[in-house]
Design a protein around this motif. Structure first.
Motif, PDB file in Angstrom:
ATOM      1  N   ALA A 185       0.634  -1.287  -0.322  1.00  0.00           N
ATOM      2  CA  ALA A 185       0.048  -0.142  -0.042  1.00  0.00           C
ATOM      3  C   ALA A 185       0.939   1.122   0.436  1.00  0.00           C
ATOM      4  N   TRP A 186       0.654   2.410  -1.089  1.00  0.00           N
ATOM      5  CA  TRP A 186       1.248   3.449  -0.203  1.00  0.00           C
ATOM      6  C   TRP A 186       0.456   4.214  -1.095  1.00  0.00           C
ATOM      7  N   PRO A 187       0.511   6.036  -0.910  1.00  0.00           N
ATOM      8  CA  PRO A 187      -0.111   6.841  -1.077  1.00  0.00           C
ATOM      9  C   PRO A 187      -0.042   7.028  -2.541  1.00  0.00           C
ATOM     10  N   ALA A 188      -1.593   7.521  -3.202  1.00  0.00           N
ATOM     11  CA  ALA A 188      -1.949   8.212  -4.501  1.00  0.00           C
ATOM     12  C   ALA A 188      -1.528   9.531  -4.449  1.00  0.00           C
ATOM     13  N   LEU A 193      -4.621  15.567   0.540  1.00  0.00           N
ATOM     14  CA  LEU A 193      -4.339  16.890  -0.646  1.00  0.00           C
ATOM     15  C   LEU A 193      -4.554  17.788   0.085  1.00  0.00           C
ATOM     16  N   GLU A 194      -6.176  18.391   0.594  1.00  0.00           N
ATOM     17  CA  GLU A 194      -6.094  19.132   1.674  1.00  0.00           C
ATOM     18  C   GLU A 194      -5.909  20.008   2.896  1.00  0.00           C
ATOM     19  N   LEU A 195      -4.947  18.285   3.368  1.00  0.00           N
ATOM     20  CA  LEU A 195      -4.461  18.871   4.301  1.00  0.00           C
ATOM     21  C   LEU A 195      -2.451  19.247   3.926  1.00  0.00           C
ATOM     22  N   ARG A 227     -10.400   5.075  -3.014  1.00  0.00           N
ATOM     23  CA  ARG A 227     -10.572   6.925  -2.769  1.00  0.00           C
ATOM     24  C   ARG A 227     -11.836   6.859  -2.344  1.00  0.00           C
ATOM     25  N   PHE A 228     -11.828   7.897  -1.314  1.00  0.00           N
ATOM     26  CA  PHE A 228     -13.047   8.552  -0.779  1.00  0.00           C
ATOM     27  C   PHE A 228     -13.005   9.885   0.172  1.00  0.00           C
ATOM     28  N   GLU A 229     -14.138   9.897   0.764  1.00  0.00           N
ATOM     29  CA  GLU A 229     -13.979  11.407   1.034  1.00  0.00           C
ATOM     30  C   GLU A 229     -13.926  10.684   2.333  1.00  0.00           C
ATOM     31  N   PHE A 230     -13.476  11.917   3.537  1.00  0.00           N
ATOM     32  CA  PHE A 230     -14.019  11.555   4.779  1.00  0.00           C
ATOM     33  C   PHE A 230     -13.416  13.267   5.318  1.00  0.00           C
ATOM     34  N   SER A 231     -14.350  12.925   6.972  1.00  0.00           N
ATOM     35  CA  SER A 231     -14.191  14.196   7.578  1.00  0.00           C
ATOM     36  C   SER A 231     -13.717  14.168   9.413  1.00  0.00           C
ATOM     37  N   LEU A 232     -13.087  15.118   9.689  1.00  0.00           N
ATOM     38  CA  LEU A 232     -12.450  15.197  11.230  1.00  0.00           C
ATOM     39  C   LEU A 232     -13.420  16.353  11.714  1.00  0.00           C
ATOM     40  N   PHE A 269      -8.901  10.443   0.850  1.00  0.00           N
ATOM     41  CA  PHE A 269      -8.629   9.064   0.588  1.00  0.00           C
ATOM     42  C   PHE A 269      -7.870   8.644  -0.269  1.00  0.00           C
ATOM     43  N   HIS A 270      -6.896   8.277  -0.467  1.00  0.00           N
ATOM     44  CA  HIS A 270      -6.750   8.231  -2.175  1.00  0.00           C
ATOM     45  C   HIS A 270      -4.934   7.244  -2.397  1.00  0.00           C
ATOM     46  N   VAL A 271      -5.133   5.848  -2.180  1.00  0.00           N
ATOM     47  CA  VAL A 271      -4.473   5.091  -1.570  1.00  0.00           C
ATOM     48  C   VAL A 271      -4.524   4.070  -2.866  1.00  0.00           C
TER      49      VAL A 271
END
Length: 279
Positions: A185-188, A193-195, A227-232, A269-271
């Protein structure tokens, strides 16, 4: 969990290790005692790159907190499903999670293959991470050891799992059986990106692809992208994400304060998850 004789090797002489009570030893009488938490420290002093290598206690605590909120659960599910498919029809199979950290993914993989006869090793160079991992499972063999010289016999692993760790093609190939699987597994490109846009004036787009580096020892069967969106939604979770990444060392105090006050923080999230077959 007891160590099966010969499933681990001595980091000094590479002879098979045998367990007697809470000690491992080889025929040359090199001996290693089991820590009270249950792990084995097979990291030689001369193989340490620093006095206390790997993740420090703060990074381990941050990663444990963040992952336990299950923001990355879809990745854990994908990895667990993939391991189950690979090993379900392979009796007496062995899996090693290289760079297992605090054991979040390792423990979920163990649950996925609980019906099968799979021996699982979790290995990390950070003793703080491995101590934390021991709390996730008592039946996984947890090791403090070097990923560059893993203390397992050559061609002994049916599956090598590497989640976001350094690529070491020769070391990986040494321990994987012919036709065994490296799951990597490695980051795509758009991962967090937003961070990164909030921290750096110029965000570099990664074109990283390990396929070429692995080509001499492994053939690439496929690369799946998740790939998906998530929120903290809390300052604590944003802080934990920062502390478990190198970004925390590169952000100034003012930017940190602004970022922590920005909840909810919406992220991508994009991995990539690569399936590489040992030649």
């Amino acid at each position: 969990m007891n160590v099966t004789s010969g499933h681990l090797i001595c980091p000094v002489c590479s002879l098979a290790l045998t367990q007697k009570e809470r000690s491992l030893s080889c025929e040359q009488n090199h001996s290693y005692d089991q820590a009270k938490q249950g792990y084995w420290n097979l990291l030689l002093v001369q193989r340490k790159r620093s006095k206390d290598p790997g993740d420090n206690p703060q990074m381990v605590a941050a990663r444990t907190h963040f992952l336990d909120q299950h923001y990355y659960q879809p990745l854990a599910d994908k990895v667990s499903e993939s391991v189950q498919l690979e090993l379900s029809n392979k009796p007496n199979s062995r899996l090693l999670d290289m760079g297992c950290g605090e054991g979040y993914y390792t423990a979920q993989v163990e649950k996925a293959v609980s019906h099968a006869d799979v021996e699982i090793i979790g290995l990390d160079i950070s003793k703080h991470a491995v101590k934390a991992a021991c709390r996730r499972s008592k039946s996984i063999q947890w090791l403090v050891a070097s990923g560059a010289q893993m203390p397992v016999p050559e061609k002994s692993q049916d599956l090598l799992l590497v989640m976001f760790s350094r690529l070491m093609p020769v070391a990986f190939a040494k321990v994987v059986k012919p036709d065994g699987l490296l799951l990597l597994a490695w980051p795509a490109q758009e991962h967090l990106l937003e961070l990164r846009q909030r921290i750096y004036k110029e965000v570099k787009v990664s074109e990283y692809d390990p396929t070429t580096e692995l080509a001499e020892q492994f053939s690439c069967e496929k690369v799946d992208t998740l790939r998906f969106e998530f929120s903290l939604h809390s300052k604590q979770d944003i802080q934990a994400l920062l502390d478990m990444t190198p970004h925390s060392q590169r952000i100034n105090d003012d930017s940190m304060a602004i970022l922590l006050a920005s909840a909810p923080l919406h992220l991508t999230f994009h991995v990539n998850l690569g399936f590489f077959r040992r030649l």
